[in-house]
Design a protein around this motif. Sequence first.
Motif, PDB file in Angstrom:
ATOM      1  N   VAL A   1      26.830  -4.114 -13.955  1.00  0.00           N
ATOM      2  CA  VAL A   1      26.193  -3.639 -12.916  1.00  0.00           C
ATOM      3  C   VAL A   1      26.611  -4.143 -11.635  1.00  0.00           C
ATOM      4  N   ILE A   2      27.026  -3.139 -10.956  1.00  0.00           N
ATOM      5  CA  ILE A   2      27.653  -3.757  -9.346  1.00  0.00           C
ATOM      6  C   ILE A   2      26.241  -3.945  -8.373  1.00  0.00           C
ATOM      7  N   GLY A   3      26.088  -4.959  -7.978  1.00  0.00           N
ATOM      8  CA  GLY A   3      25.230  -5.198  -6.647  1.00  0.00           C
ATOM      9  C   GLY A   3      23.756  -5.693  -7.493  1.00  0.00           C
ATOM     10  N   GLY A   4      23.343  -6.796  -6.620  1.00  0.00           N
ATOM     11  CA  GLY A   4      21.983  -7.586  -7.139  1.00  0.00           C
ATOM     12  C   GLY A   4      21.052  -7.248  -6.221  1.00  0.00           C
ATOM     13  N   GLY A   5      20.723  -6.085  -5.705  1.00  0.00           N
ATOM     14  CA  GLY A   5      19.471  -5.710  -4.893  1.00  0.00           C
ATOM     15  C   GLY A   5      18.495  -5.265  -5.860  1.00  0.00           C
ATOM     16  N   PRO A   6      17.606  -4.700  -5.399  1.00  0.00           N
ATOM     17  CA  PRO A   6      16.524  -4.392  -6.375  1.00  0.00           C
ATOM     18  C   PRO A   6      16.927  -3.251  -7.447  1.00  0.00           C
TER      19      PRO A   6
ATOM     20  N   HIS B   1       4.918 -10.880   8.979  1.00  0.00           N
ATOM     21  CA  HIS B   1       4.010 -10.228   8.305  1.00  0.00           C
ATOM     22  C   HIS B   1       4.531  -9.319   6.952  1.00  0.00           C
ATOM     23  N   HIS B   2       5.980  -9.507   6.685  1.00  0.00           N
ATOM     24  CA  HIS B   2       6.514  -8.744   5.613  1.00  0.00           C
ATOM     25  C   HIS B   2       7.290  -9.657   4.428  1.00  0.00           C
ATOM     26  N   GLU B   3       6.836 -10.793   4.307  1.00  0.00           N
ATOM     27  CA  GLU B   3       7.592 -11.929   3.456  1.00  0.00           C
ATOM     28  C   GLU B   3       7.439 -11.656   2.197  1.00  0.00           C
TER      29      GLU B   3
ATOM     30  N   GLY C   1      19.550  -8.335  -2.016  1.00  0.00           N
ATOM     31  CA  GLY C   1      20.039  -6.961  -1.093  1.00  0.00           C
ATOM     32  C   GLY C   1      19.264  -7.326   0.136  1.00  0.00           C
ATOM     33  N   GLN C   2      18.854  -5.921   0.515  1.00  0.00           N
ATOM     34  CA  GLN C   2      18.290  -5.832   1.853  1.00  0.00           C
ATOM     35  C   GLN C   2      16.860  -6.534   1.659  1.00  0.00           C
ATOM     36  N   LEU C   3      16.442  -6.912   0.771  1.00  0.00           N
ATOM     37  CA  LEU C   3      15.103  -7.339   0.844  1.00  0.00           C
ATOM     38  C   LEU C   3      14.881  -8.867   1.412  1.00  0.00           C
TER      39      LEU C   3
ATOM     40  N   ALA D   1      19.985   6.339   0.714  1.00  0.00           N
ATOM     41  CA  ALA D   1      19.230   5.245   1.038  1.00  0.00           C
ATOM     42  C   ALA D   1      17.924   5.525   1.265  1.00  0.00           C
ATOM     43  N   ARG D   2      16.941   4.504   0.865  1.00  0.00           N
ATOM     44  CA  ARG D   2      15.430   5.318   0.917  1.00  0.00           C
ATOM     45  C   ARG D   2      14.856   3.861   0.501  1.00  0.00           C
ATOM     46  N   LEU D   3      13.457   4.250   0.269  1.00  0.00           N
ATOM     47  CA  LEU D   3      12.624   3.160   0.074  1.00  0.00           C
ATOM     48  C   LEU D   3      12.597   2.262  -1.418  1.00  0.00           C
TER      49      LEU D   3
ATOM     50  N   SER E   1      19.103   6.488   9.560  1.00  0.00           N
ATOM     51  CA  SER E   1      19.370   6.300   8.052  1.00  0.00           C
ATOM     52  C   SER E   1      20.684   5.729   7.783  1.00  0.00           C
ATOM     53  N   ARG E   2      20.626   4.760   6.703  1.00  0.00           N
ATOM     54  CA  ARG E   2      21.898   4.019   6.316  1.00  0.00           C
ATOM     55  C   ARG E   2      22.788   4.817   5.535  1.00  0.00           C
ATOM     56  N   ARG E   3      24.068   4.224   5.544  1.00  0.00           N
ATOM     57  CA  ARG E   3      24.788   5.146   4.698  1.00  0.00           C
ATOM     58  C   ARG E   3      25.167   4.275   3.379  1.00  0.00           C
ATOM     59  N   SER E   4      25.169   5.337   2.509  1.00  0.00           N
ATOM     60  CA  SER E   4      25.559   4.524   1.192  1.00  0.00           C
ATOM     61  C   SER E   4      26.690   3.902   0.959  1.00  0.00           C
ATOM     62  N   ARG E   5      26.757   2.736   0.152  1.00  0.00           N
ATOM     63  CA  ARG E   5      28.060   1.867  -0.018  1.00  0.00           C
ATOM     64  C   ARG E   5      28.482   2.836  -1.212  1.00  0.00           C
ATOM     65  N   GLU E   6      29.147   3.847  -1.159  1.00  0.00           N
ATOM     66  CA  GLU E   6      29.718   4.871  -2.367  1.00  0.00           C
ATOM     67  C   GLU E   6      30.880   4.979  -2.814  1.00  0.00           C
ATOM     68  N   ASP E   7      31.835   4.314  -1.670  1.00  0.00           N
ATOM     69  CA  ASP E   7      33.261   4.580  -1.973  1.00  0.00           C
ATOM     70  C   ASP E   7      33.632   3.998  -3.357  1.00  0.00           C
ATOM     71  N   LEU E   8      32.924   2.840  -3.801  1.00  0.00           N
ATOM     72  CA  LEU E   8      33.394   2.027  -5.062  1.00  0.00           C
ATOM     73  C   LEU E   8      33.124   3.290  -6.288  1.00  0.00           C
ATOM     74  N   TYR E   9      32.118   3.787  -6.048  1.00  0.00           N
ATOM     75  CA  TYR E   9      31.748   4.844  -7.141  1.00  0.00           C
ATOM     76  C   TYR E   9      32.876   5.915  -7.306  1.00  0.00           C
TER      77      TYR E   9
ATOM     78  N   ASN F   1       0.872  -1.074  -0.068  1.00  0.00           N
ATOM     79  CA  ASN F   1      -0.013  -0.225  -0.175  1.00  0.00           C
ATOM     80  C   ASN F   1       0.976   1.386  -0.080  1.00  0.00           C
ATOM     81  N   ASP F   2       1.970   1.163  -0.337  1.00  0.00           N
ATOM     82  CA  ASP F   2       3.173   2.395   0.022  1.00  0.00           C
ATOM     83  C   ASP F   2       2.923   3.201  -1.261  1.00  0.00           C
ATOM     84  N   GLY F   3       2.558   2.675  -2.332  1.00  0.00           N
ATOM     85  CA  GLY F   3       2.694   3.421  -3.677  1.00  0.00           C
ATOM     86  C   GLY F   3       1.448   3.944  -3.953  1.00  0.00           C
TER      87      GLY F   3
ATOM     88  N   VAL G   1      20.723  -8.149  13.474  1.00  0.00           N
ATOM     89  CA  VAL G   1      19.571  -9.137  14.126  1.00  0.00           C
ATOM     90  C   VAL G   1      18.863  -9.771  12.934  1.00  0.00           C
ATOM     91  N   LEU G   2      18.459  -9.284  12.078  1.00  0.00           N
ATOM     92  CA  LEU G   2      17.694 -10.121  11.099  1.00  0.00           C
ATOM     93  C   LEU G   2      18.464 -11.096  10.282  1.00  0.00           C
ATOM     94  N   GLY G   3      19.825 -11.005  10.564  1.00  0.00           N
ATOM     95  CA  GLY G   3      20.805 -11.961   9.955  1.00  0.00           C
ATOM     96  C   GLY G   3      20.855 -13.008  11.025  1.00  0.00           C
TER      97      GLY G   3
HETATM   98  C1  LIG Z   1      14.873  -4.493   7.277  1.00  0.00           C
HETATM   99  C2  LIG Z   1      14.369  -3.652   6.082  1.00  0.00           C
HETATM  100  C3  LIG Z   1      13.098  -3.394   5.708  1.00  0.00           C
HETATM  101  C4  LIG Z   1      12.857  -2.737   4.714  1.00  0.00           C
HETATM  102  N1  LIG Z   1      11.772  -2.642   4.475  1.00  0.00           N
HETATM  103  C5  LIG Z   1      11.192  -1.842   3.278  1.00  0.00           C
HETATM  104  C6  LIG Z   1       9.953  -2.043   2.604  1.00  0.00           C
HETATM  105  O1  LIG Z   1       9.152  -2.414   3.496  1.00  0.00           O
HETATM  106  N2  LIG Z   1       9.558  -0.976   1.683  1.00  0.00           N
HETATM  107  C7  LIG Z   1      10.593  -0.367   0.959  1.00  0.00           C
HETATM  108  O2  LIG Z   1      10.233   0.328  -0.024  1.00  0.00           O
HETATM  109  N3  LIG Z   1      11.873  -0.662   1.569  1.00  0.00           N
HETATM  110  C8  LIG Z   1      12.052  -1.199   2.484  1.00  0.00           C
HETATM  111  N4  LIG Z   1      13.589  -1.135   3.043  1.00  0.00           N
HETATM  112  C9  LIG Z   1      14.578  -0.517   2.017  1.00  0.00           C
HETATM  113  C10 LIG Z   1      14.907  -1.426   0.732  1.00  0.00           C
HETATM  114  O3  LIG Z   1      15.273  -2.647   1.049  1.00  0.00           O
HETATM  115  C11 LIG Z   1      15.928  -0.478  -0.013  1.00  0.00           C
HETATM  116  O4  LIG Z   1      15.237   0.494  -0.482  1.00  0.00           O
HETATM  117  C12 LIG Z   1      16.557  -1.288  -1.180  1.00  0.00           C
HETATM  118  O5  LIG Z   1      16.824  -2.779  -0.736  1.00  0.00           O
HETATM  119  C13 LIG Z   1      17.648  -0.746  -1.700  1.00  0.00           C
HETATM  120  O6  LIG Z   1      18.061  -1.493  -3.015  1.00  0.00           O
HETATM  121  P1  LIG Z   1      19.567  -1.153  -3.591  1.00  0.00           P
HETATM  122  O7  LIG Z   1      19.502  -2.287  -4.622  1.00  0.00           O
HETATM  123  O8  LIG Z   1      19.804   0.205  -4.052  1.00  0.00           O
HETATM  124  O9  LIG Z   1      20.548  -1.636  -2.321  1.00  0.00           O
HETATM  125  P2  LIG Z   1      20.658  -3.297  -1.651  1.00  0.00           P
HETATM  126  O10 LIG Z   1      19.243  -3.694  -1.256  1.00  0.00           O
HETATM  127  O11 LIG Z   1      21.450  -2.791  -0.353  1.00  0.00           O
HETATM  128  O12 LIG Z   1      21.491  -4.148  -2.384  1.00  0.00           O
HETATM  129  C14 LIG Z   1      22.808  -3.809  -2.679  1.00  0.00           C
HETATM  130  C15 LIG Z   1      23.308  -5.084  -3.252  1.00  0.00           C
HETATM  131  O13 LIG Z   1      24.730  -4.658  -3.667  1.00  0.00           O
HETATM  132  C16 LIG Z   1      25.536  -5.766  -3.239  1.00  0.00           C
HETATM  133  N5  LIG Z   1      27.005  -5.185  -3.131  1.00  0.00           N
HETATM  134  C17 LIG Z   1      27.551  -4.224  -2.457  1.00  0.00           C
HETATM  135  N6  LIG Z   1      28.780  -3.989  -2.692  1.00  0.00           N
HETATM  136  C18 LIG Z   1      29.278  -4.788  -3.774  1.00  0.00           C
HETATM  137  C19 LIG Z   1      30.489  -5.145  -4.544  1.00  0.00           C
HETATM  138  N7  LIG Z   1      31.452  -4.462  -4.179  1.00  0.00           N
HETATM  139  N8  LIG Z   1      30.287  -6.085  -5.338  1.00  0.00           N
HETATM  140  C20 LIG Z   1      29.069  -6.612  -5.732  1.00  0.00           C
HETATM  141  N9  LIG Z   1      28.102  -6.478  -4.723  1.00  0.00           N
HETATM  142  C21 LIG Z   1      28.012  -5.723  -3.942  1.00  0.00           C
HETATM  143  C22 LIG Z   1      25.106  -5.933  -1.794  1.00  0.00           C
HETATM  144  O14 LIG Z   1      25.634  -7.412  -1.200  1.00  0.00           O
HETATM  145  C23 LIG Z   1      23.771  -6.114  -2.076  1.00  0.00           C
HETATM  146  O15 LIG Z   1      23.160  -7.183  -2.518  1.00  0.00           O
HETATM  147  C24 LIG Z   1      13.962  -2.160   3.942  1.00  0.00           C
HETATM  148  C25 LIG Z   1      15.255  -2.190   4.321  1.00  0.00           C
HETATM  149  C26 LIG Z   1      15.503  -2.960   5.545  1.00  0.00           C
HETATM  150  C27 LIG Z   1      16.944  -3.082   5.934  1.00  0.00           C
END
Ligand SMILES: Cc1cc2nc3c(=O)[nH]c(=O)nc-3n(C[C@H](O)[C@H](O)[C@H](O)COP(=O)(O)OP(=O)(O)OC[C@H]3O[C@@H](n4cnc5c(N)ncnc54)[C@H](O)[C@@H]3O)c2cc1C
Lengths: 685, 251
Positions: free
Chosen positions: A395-400, A437-439, A427-429, A668-670, A635-643, A352-354, A530-532
């Motif tokens: 592409v570096i990083g396999g999050g969203p 309730h967040h699966e 990634g963080q997901l 860092a955001r949603l 608020s989380r810090r960007s892993r931005e050094d590589l950039y 329901n966020d969007g 904690v979640l880990g």
């Molecule tokens: C507990 C929790 C709950 C959340 N719930 C929500 C929610 O309900 N709704 C919402 O909108 N957002 C939520 N978020 C935020 C959401 O997870 C982030 O917006 C999203 O994950 C950001 O995506 P990203 O791909 O930018 O980064 P990330 O998800 O952090 O992915 C980055 C990836 O890059 C990889 N990586 C880093 N460095 C390197 C490298 N040098 N080489 C290769 N790979 C690398 C990491 O391992 C990671 O897999 C939540 C976050 C957390 C922590």
Amino acid sequence: MGETTTGPDFPTLFSPLRIRGVEVRNRVVFQPHFNALGDVHGMPTEDLTAYLEERAWGGAGLIVDGSMATMPEGQMSRKYLAAWDPRAVPLNRRTTDAVHAHGATIFAQLNHGGHTSLEHPPPVLWAPTQMPEPSSPHTTRAMDRGDMVRAIEGFAVSTRNLVAAGYDGVEIKIAHDGLLRSFASPFFNRRTDAYGGSFENRMRFPLECVAAVRENLPEDLPLGIRICLHEYTPFGYELDYGLRMAEHLEASGLVDYFNCDAGSFSSFWMEIPPAAVAQGYFRPLNQALKKQSDLPIVAFGRIKDGGLAEHMLATGEADLVGMARQLIADPETPRKLAEGRAVEVRACIGCNDGCLHAVAQEKPIRCVQNPAAGQELLWSERLLVRAAEPRTVVVIGGGPAGLKVAEIAARRGHRVTLFERSEHLGGQLRLAARQPHHEEVAEVTHYLEAAVRRLGVELWTGVEATADDLLELEPDVVVVATGSQPNLPPEHRQSHTDPDAGALARARGLQVLPEVPGLELGCVYSVDEVLGGAELPGDRVLVVDGQGHWEAAGTAEFLADAGKQVTVISSRPVVAGELEGTNIAMFLQRVAAKGIALRPLTTLLRIEPGRARVVDGVTGVEQWLDVDVVVPVHSRRSREDLYHRLCDLVAESDREVRVERIGDASAARLIQTVLLEAHQVAVTV
Amino acid sequence: MCVKPVPMALALDADSGRLDRSGGSLLTGVDESAVESALRVRDECGGEVVVLAMVPEAAAEALRPALAMGADRAVVVTGAALEGADLLVTSEVLAAAVRRLEADLVILGASSGDGAGALLWSALGERLGLPVLSRAVEVTVAGGRLSATRQTETGVHAAETSLPAVLALSGEVCLPRYPTFRDVIAAKKKTVEVLTPESLGLAGADLGTSGSRTRVLAAAPAPARGPAELVEDDGHAHERVVDFLVERRLV
Ligand SMILES: Cc1cc2nc3c(=O)[nH]c(=O)nc-3n(C[C@H](O)[C@H](O)[C@H](O)COP(=O)(O)OP(=O)(O)OC[C@H]3O[C@@H](n4cnc5c(N)ncnc54)[C@H](O)[C@@H]3O)c2cc1C
Ligand SMILES: Cc1cc2nc3c(=O)[nH]c(=O)nc-3n(C[C@H](O)[C@H](O)[C@H](O)COP(=O)(O)O)c2cc1C
Ligand code: SF4
């Protein structure tokens, strides 16, 4: 264009159905929903036309446009479509033509807002009896006969306009908000005239409105009722009464179908249920109505899976299945199901966020899963063009973020290689989905992972990329999507497993550490730890909610479920205050049940082993809290050094390489804006 | 007596579903574990690991992860003449390639996705006239001899043979290593060597479908997975599920 084929796997779902004089090509209904894509005068915009056209193209059988307002008093938002206004007719005609061109049917839903409004402050609110809707401080005006006559006329005029605009049918809302349900309701209607007192009297005014619509509809066009079957409030009516309302309406002979609904403003988490409400939760309601009625029934509520939809139809639970959010998240759902591409469907995650969060603030609808929702003219996937020259994209990083950019770039024909340092994509997901309730949030990356595999993206998991060697891959474009990490001092234990990726940025003054003494201590645990699954030393846990969304709230709940004694503090007036309304409402219900202590307007000052110093934001009084573990969520810090290193290297080299950073690596955001940003970058590559 | 072992992992699979695209993760776990085993032998005894596969040229990229893990070279045998090759033809072609590579140890995964692999190792041993150790779960190479622990229906056997030999592993016997970023970059720069039947002296031989003694009588894509049958729990759902499994002899 035109008809979608019959899906062999979903024979009932893709069979046509006649409703009065109108044949609907299949059983998938894009449920009505206020989407705030009208302009401030209630006129449909081109965005609205494109929004509905996209769902017709995607294969929906029936689209219900609206809600639309029947008169100025009763327009729940200035962006609510003004069905009474003749100026809307040619604009609505644009929509009906666009939808018809794809072979879909389109009805419009009519509503008088009555005692409910999204405006701040609301205009005068109409009701059978003067009283605020309990979830609101704003009281109402008790309608007199003159008001009723005008309201009935509003339904009549609006119906004539809709017919002129080319709609195939009209649906009247006696549902979770609006005037007509309040008349039917024993709680809201305390009148002693001909419009209250007895059940028949309470139903009289709604029926007069229904009759006015029927009188103005051509013989062959159907009239439906969206009916709230259960209010889910302590004071409201339940299923038996909802069924009685339906029975009475059906007996009038004016109704051609029912569209099921539940909830009210005082239980709005049941109107538009978030993921904490089980999929298919409302099936017993649909079934009960189907059992008593001879009319076609539209089932509703958290139906997102094609298999469940087919099952419900095949077993006779309903005649059509309503999907609002599933088709917001993936307009192409019906087409994919019909074409044997069910595995490609992108699921609604029930956040329901969007969608709801935006329109509740009268802002145009958006979707976390679908960056194009409400802005189809800009970002529809139908607008993707193959790149003239395929380029090498790393592409570096396999999050969203990384996965989305890889998906869209690969769809455009680029050669894409993706590196993810962990063994798994997501990634963080992957952490987020472990919260109670967040699966379903994990379905964001499940979809993307399946897509990039299908598209032949070269995936390297378990491989950490470094700036130094990257240019040897001879990329044309590098997209840094390395995400974010908890912003703890580098001396903290976290650095052993997740090395500080912001030191260079800090040295350049681009990042700072939070200024709370003690964050480096062993009793401090990050959300990721904690979640880990980290083993915590002790039971008393203080969660510091500096974020307001799931990251803190869901972690507190995760800890409570693990038997910890949890206190959550927030500097702001509400803990978890950034959560969307239905989510926070249900979170607070669970907080009570799980014994989590909430302390809003409380700020963390310092941490020492065994205790944390906090200050009350109102009184300024400081206090030590005895705790074993502190989980700071700021608020989380960007892993931005590589950039930054990579940009330096590119500048030093003579290569033409475009370097982009996206997602949490830029801020860092949603997920919603992360995915949109990724899409936007990918279309320019 | 000491032979310098040149172990060789055969990442064998003509299953086009898995190998028709380039991609980092298209080797199966079984293949990756065969590569890992080969690398361990090399790391102990020296020599060279060559990854060999008979695949369409387009699938050659699938060997890239093996190179990233540390294999020294990758070789594919490819050619239009090989289309439709069955077990007999495949073993003939691979045997020719193995002879050309002068391998001391040939390692294969237990079976490949197309089903032929469960026999390929024996056919290959036969054609090469080499001893075969199959179903190996643990492998040691020392002093010019190959010893292996074999897992069979009746138990665990220890067996030993001289080299050269053919070794077939029993499934995913070890965890494959993750390459580093540098390894990947290096692997991406390597070329995959392409051999044709002609270059292996098999010109004019009866290959492909015509040379195969197995005839595929009919082939059809597996029907797309339909919607699952949903069982509503009325207190007897578990019985329905058990009946379902028993009917299909799944338990
Ligand atoms: C507990 C929790 C709950 C959340 N719930 C929500 C929610 O309900 N709704 C919402 O909108 N957002 C939520 N978020 C935020 C959401 O997870 C982030 O917006 C999203 O994950 C950001 O995506 P990203 O791909 O930018 O980064 P990330 O998800 O952090 O992915 C980055 C990836 O890059 C990889 N990586 C880093 N460095 C390197 C490298 N040098 N080489 C290769 N790979 C690398 C990491 O391992 C990671 O897999 C939540 C976050 C957390 C922590
Ligand atoms: C943003 C939003 C606005 C809605 N507005 C309306 C509305 O105006 N009229 C209505 O009958 N239902 C409205 N609904 C409810 C939906 O029609 C539907 O019943 C609900 O979202 C549950 O179904 P779903 O799980 O398929 O989304 C709205 C839903 C959403 C998400
Ligand atoms: S924003 Fe969330 S709940 Fe709304 S449609 Fe998109 S995925 Fe579903």
